[in-house]
Write a protein that holds these residues in place. Structure first.
Motif, PDB file in Angstrom:
ATOM      1  N   LEU A  48       0.820  -1.225   0.000  1.00 53.14           N
ATOM      2  CA  LEU A  48       0.000   0.000   0.000  1.00 53.14           C
ATOM      3  C   LEU A  48       0.850   1.270   0.000  1.00 53.14           C
ATOM      4  CD1 LEU A  48      -2.649  -1.340   2.449  1.00 53.14           C
ATOM      5  CD2 LEU A  48      -3.276  -0.140   0.364  1.00 53.14           C
ATOM      6  N   PHE A  50       2.767   2.397   2.691  1.00 53.27           N
ATOM      7  CA  PHE A  50       2.846   3.089   3.981  1.00 53.27           C
ATOM      8  C   PHE A  50       4.272   3.182   4.508  1.00 53.27           C
ATOM      9  CE2 PHE A  50      -1.676   1.390   4.720  1.00 53.27           C
ATOM     10  CZ  PHE A  50      -2.207   2.485   4.058  1.00 53.27           C
ATOM     11  N   PRO A  69       3.390   7.686  -3.459  1.00 52.27           N
ATOM     12  CA  PRO A  69       2.742   7.728  -2.134  1.00 52.27           C
ATOM     13  C   PRO A  69       1.407   6.967  -2.139  1.00 52.27           C
ATOM     14  CG  PRO A  69       2.596   9.867  -3.212  1.00 52.27           C
ATOM     15  CD  PRO A  69       3.466   9.009  -4.072  1.00 52.27           C
ATOM     16  N   PRO A  70       0.949   6.501  -0.972  1.00 54.88           N
ATOM     17  CA  PRO A  70      -0.254   5.651  -0.910  1.00 54.88           C
ATOM     18  C   PRO A  70      -1.476   6.288  -1.560  1.00 54.88           C
ATOM     19  CG  PRO A  70       0.695   5.954   1.285  1.00 54.88           C
ATOM     20  CD  PRO A  70       1.529   6.743   0.352  1.00 54.88           C
ATOM     21  N   GLU A  71      -1.602   7.615  -1.417  1.00 58.84           N
ATOM     22  CA  GLU A  71      -2.811   8.276  -1.924  1.00 58.84           C
ATOM     23  C   GLU A  71      -2.871   8.296  -3.447  1.00 58.84           C
ATOM     24  OE1 GLU A  71      -0.579   9.655   0.036  1.00 58.84           O
ATOM     25  OE2 GLU A  71      -0.028  11.689  -0.582  1.00 58.84           O
ATOM     26  N   PHE A  75      -5.220   1.848  -4.566  1.00 63.17           N
ATOM     27  CA  PHE A  75      -5.417   0.501  -4.060  1.00 63.17           C
ATOM     28  C   PHE A  75      -6.521   0.541  -3.004  1.00 63.17           C
ATOM     29  CE2 PHE A  75      -0.699  -0.894  -4.740  1.00 63.17           C
ATOM     30  CZ  PHE A  75      -0.908  -0.845  -6.109  1.00 63.17           C
TER      31      PHE A  75
ATOM     32  N   ARG B 168      -4.011   5.561   8.098  1.00 66.20           N
ATOM     33  CA  ARG B 168      -3.469   4.860   6.930  1.00 66.20           C
ATOM     34  C   ARG B 168      -4.573   4.553   5.924  1.00 66.20           C
ATOM     35  NH1 ARG B 168       0.539   2.444  10.553  1.00 66.20           N
ATOM     36  NH2 ARG B 168      -0.711   0.597  10.948  1.00 66.20           N
ATOM     37  N   ARG B 171      -5.251   7.488   3.927  1.00 61.92           N
ATOM     38  CA  ARG B 171      -4.226   7.684   2.878  1.00 61.92           C
ATOM     39  C   ARG B 171      -4.546   6.797   1.676  1.00 61.92           C
ATOM     40  NH1 ARG B 171       1.208   9.215   4.021  1.00 61.92           N
ATOM     41  NH2 ARG B 171       1.203   9.623   1.812  1.00 61.92           N
ATOM     42  N   SER B 172      -4.930   5.539   1.967  1.00 55.07           N
ATOM     43  CA  SER B 172      -5.228   4.614   0.854  1.00 55.07           C
ATOM     44  C   SER B 172      -6.433   5.099   0.053  1.00 55.07           C
ATOM     45  CB  SER B 172      -5.466   3.197   1.375  1.00 55.07           C
ATOM     46  OG  SER B 172      -6.761   3.074   1.902  1.00 55.07           O
ATOM     47  N   LEU B 173      -7.284   5.920   0.686  1.00 56.55           N
ATOM     48  CA  LEU B 173      -8.475   6.424  -0.001  1.00 56.55           C
ATOM     49  C   LEU B 173      -8.196   7.718  -0.766  1.00 56.55           C
ATOM     50  CD1 LEU B 173     -11.037   5.681   2.823  1.00 56.55           C
ATOM     51  CD2 LEU B 173     -10.971   4.578   0.599  1.00 56.55           C
ATOM     52  N   GLY B 174      -6.945   8.111  -0.792  1.00 57.53           N
ATOM     53  CA  GLY B 174      -6.590   9.250  -1.628  1.00 57.53           C
ATOM     54  C   GLY B 174      -6.298  10.537  -0.879  1.00 57.53           C
ATOM     55  N   ALA B 175      -6.263  10.468   0.455  1.00 61.53           N
ATOM     56  CA  ALA B 175      -6.017  11.691   1.226  1.00 61.53           C
ATOM     57  C   ALA B 175      -4.522  11.888   1.436  1.00 61.53           C
ATOM     58  CB  ALA B 175      -6.723  11.614   2.565  1.00 61.53           C
ATOM     59  N   THR B 176      -4.056  13.114   1.230  1.00 57.46           N
ATOM     60  CA  THR B 176      -2.652  13.421   1.509  1.00 57.46           C
ATOM     61  C   THR B 176      -2.507  13.534   3.032  1.00 57.46           C
ATOM     62  OG1 THR B 176      -3.193  15.742   1.374  1.00 57.46           O
ATOM     63  CG2 THR B 176      -2.314  14.740  -0.615  1.00 57.46           C
TER      64      THR B 176
END
Lengths: 350, 267
Positions: A48, A50, A69-71, A75, B168, B171-176
């Protein structure tokens, strides 16, 4: 094309992922299977984005995404315990990703409605996560990830903390989603039955290393390590020494007990594993001649549902499983002398 | 109510002694407050006194500025403390609690030595026309110094209670990182931060020791009370005292209302 993990190393103070190599094809359902503390969640978090990698690379459809970066990875992620945002409603949880990507409310309304209907969450859209059941939370968390049409869906122990009935429903739901969305899924679990009911391929992970990858049949019938064999339920796993040949069969010494095996023995010292189901128990010595026939004392017996497990001391402790009906028909008692037998072909050699 | 006190009827010596000691403690805290309020005399007349009103206004204004200052500087520090490990963290951590532990007039003297024109920092400030002595700036600095730990510790506690996995997922959902902080971390820590703000503000208003060392003028409410007591005696000080206590009770009430479901504050 798909996701490729190439020579990945990542160290933390207390744990490390070592030499991870794995290729996942587009549309494939891969389960990372391993015991607690094996590094499954850490590997998922590395995919992911992180944690920055210490070594190795990560490719998605041929593009290097190691430092993305993850964003920006797109995924979908379903973490343990769902991690729904407790301060907003189900609908707002699902909208969250769209909002973060700057998609306007007017445009996301229909998308969110669709996913709410697809997951059967429409009646819960204004509820807060604390008021949902375990299954409803899982569905909401799934919807939150799916609404963004992710390239890859990562599920971390999605069945933990939910009852058996809901598990069945969720398993069907995951199968449906996998098929309908043609999604690539990486699913982390310690539960082998979960893995075998869902996976196209299984990767066994232990102490931060992937020790075996293959489809369910391959993994089950040919475990490569004693650990994998035990983890998959072989129960009877022993260190062995090659001592000779008996025709086409090899003779192995298991610390005083000699058994015949049909498979290829890779070296003088090896490990063997035998399924409890492959061992026959009887009060009389009535087996094919070329089988391994052992006599021992019945030490333990237990009936578990429609099965019975018994442990026999033949110099080694050997576990076998038989149906409850056979167990009662044979009339086995603790302390009794019994015969055990198994086909040399059924012995797995590692 | 008596129904709820059935535990008293058990008459265990431990419970009886604890109750008596607890009652003494409660009376010790309550009597001076009630006494001051009942013997406060003419509070209305005090309210009409421009000096008192000015002093209260100075206190409120300075405390509000100090709270904003601590919010802007303390929240990031609290977040870093809650989320990251770094060299020297334990040392910095001990220093944060120091203003609560040292006598406040000692804190005032420490600030004075740094900010007075004889020090390099004081000289730099002076060159910009800023002085800490006998100014609102000085009051704000003194208040900020003594009350900052309340904001930092409460916010830190609130941030620590949020599972990093929640951030986390965001973040995976697109947030910085910054969006995660604004949309997830901050709302979830809001109650703790609010508690920190209120404690910082109330602690700032009640500050006397550090303030008087830096700025006797413009007078804050606490300084005004001291001033009237020294120059006009106890009787003259009682109405102002009663007024300040009444305000404190009001603030306490609002505080309890806002933080009704709060996780317990650190201080």
């Amino acid at each position: 094309m798909g996701l490729r993990l190439q020579n990945i190393y990542k160290g933390w103070r207390e744990f490390e992922l070592i030499d991870i190599n794995l290729e996942i094809n587009n549309g494939e359902y891969v389960v990372l299977l391993g015991p607690t503390g094996a590094g499954k969640t850490r590997l998922l978090e590395v995919i992911l984005g992180f944690y920055p990698l210490d070594k190795g690379k990560l490719f998605l459809n041929g593009h290097d995404i190691t430092s993305l970066p993850p964003e920006q990875r797109n995924f979908g992620y379903l973490p343990q315990n769902c991690m729904l945002f407790p301060h907003i409603t189900v609908r707002k949880n699902i909208e969250f990703g769209l909002k973060m990507r700057g998609i306007k409310f007017a445009d996301n309304r229909e998308t969110v409605d669709q996913i709410l209907d697809l997951m059967g969450l429409r009646s819960l859209e204004n509820r807060v996560p604390q008021s949902l059941s375990g299954g409803e939370r899982q569905k909401t968390a799934l919807a939150r990830a799916l609404v963004l049409k992710p390239q890859l869906l990562l599920l971390d122990e999605p069945m933990s903390g939910i009852d058996i009935e809901t598990r069945k429903i969720l398993t069907e739901e995951l199968k449906r989603i996998h098929k309908e969305f043609h999604l690539t899924i990486i699913h982390v679990t310690h539960d082998q039955s979960e893995a075998f009911s869902l996976a196209d391929r299984i990767a066994i992970i232990r102490n931060g290393r992937i020790v075996q990858v293959g489809d369910a049949k391959e993994i089950f019938s040919n475990p490569k390590e004693a650990f994998t064999a035990r983890f998959l339920g072989y129960e009877n796993v022993y260190d062995a020494k090659l001592i000779g040949k008996d025709g086409a069969l090899s003779l192995l010494d298991l610390g005083g007990l000699v058994v015949k095996v049909a498979g290829k023995v890779p070296s003088d010292k090896c490990t063997i594993a035998i399924w409890p189901e492959d061992i026959v128990v009887s009060k009389t010595q009535n087996f094919p001649n070329d089988w391994n026939i052992l006599r021992g004392r019945l030490e333990e017996q237990a009936i578990l549902g429609s099965f019975a497990t018994i442990t026999v001391n033949v110099g080694l402790y050997i576990k076998t499983i038989l149906s409850k009906r056979s167990f009662l028909e044979i009339g086995l008692l603790s302390g009794e002398e019994v015969w055990l037998a198994f086909d040399p072909v059924s012995v797995k050699i590692m | 109510m008596l129904h709820n006190m059935h535990w008293l009827r058990k008459r265990s010596p431990f419970i009886i002694i604890s109750s008596i000691l607890g009652l003494i403690m409660t009376l010790f805290l309550v009597i001076p407050v009630i006494w001051s309020l009942t013997s406060g005399g003419n509070i209305t007349a005090t309210l009409a006194d421009e000096r008192t009103i000015n002093a209260i206004s100075t206190s409120f204004l300075s405390a509000s500025i100090a709270t904003m200052l601590v919010f802007c500087l303390g929240i990031p520090l609290a977040y870093i403390f809650a989320r990251y490990e770094f060299h020297g963290k334990k040392i910095v951590d001990s220093f944060i609690d120091l203003p609560v532990l040292i006598p406040h007039n000692a804190a005032g003297i420490a600030l004075l030595s740094v900010l007075s024109p004889i020090s390099p920092i004081g000289r730099v400030l002076e060159s910009f026309g800023i002085t800490a002595i006998d100014s609102i700036f000085g009051i704000v600095i003194a208040m900020t110094f003594v009350s900052a730990p309340f904001m930092i510790r409460n916010a830190q506690e609130a941030f620590s209670s949020i599972d990093p996995a929640m951030e986390r997922v965001a973040r995976s959902l697109g947030a910085t990182n910054s969006k995660v902080f604004v949309y997830v971390t901050l709302p979830l820590a809001l109650r703790g931060i609010l508690t920190g703000c209120l404690l910082t503000w109330t602690r700032s208003i009640s500050e006397f020791g550090a303030v008087i060392m830096l700025a006797y003028y413009p007078k804050t409410a606490a300084v005004q009370l001291y001033d009237v007591f020294i120059s006009e005696g106890l009787k003259a000080a009682l109405p102002i005292n009663a007024l300040l206590i009444l305000l404190a009770i009001l603030i306490l009430f609002v505080f309890k209302l806002i933080t009704a479901k709060s996780t317990k504050p650190v201080f």
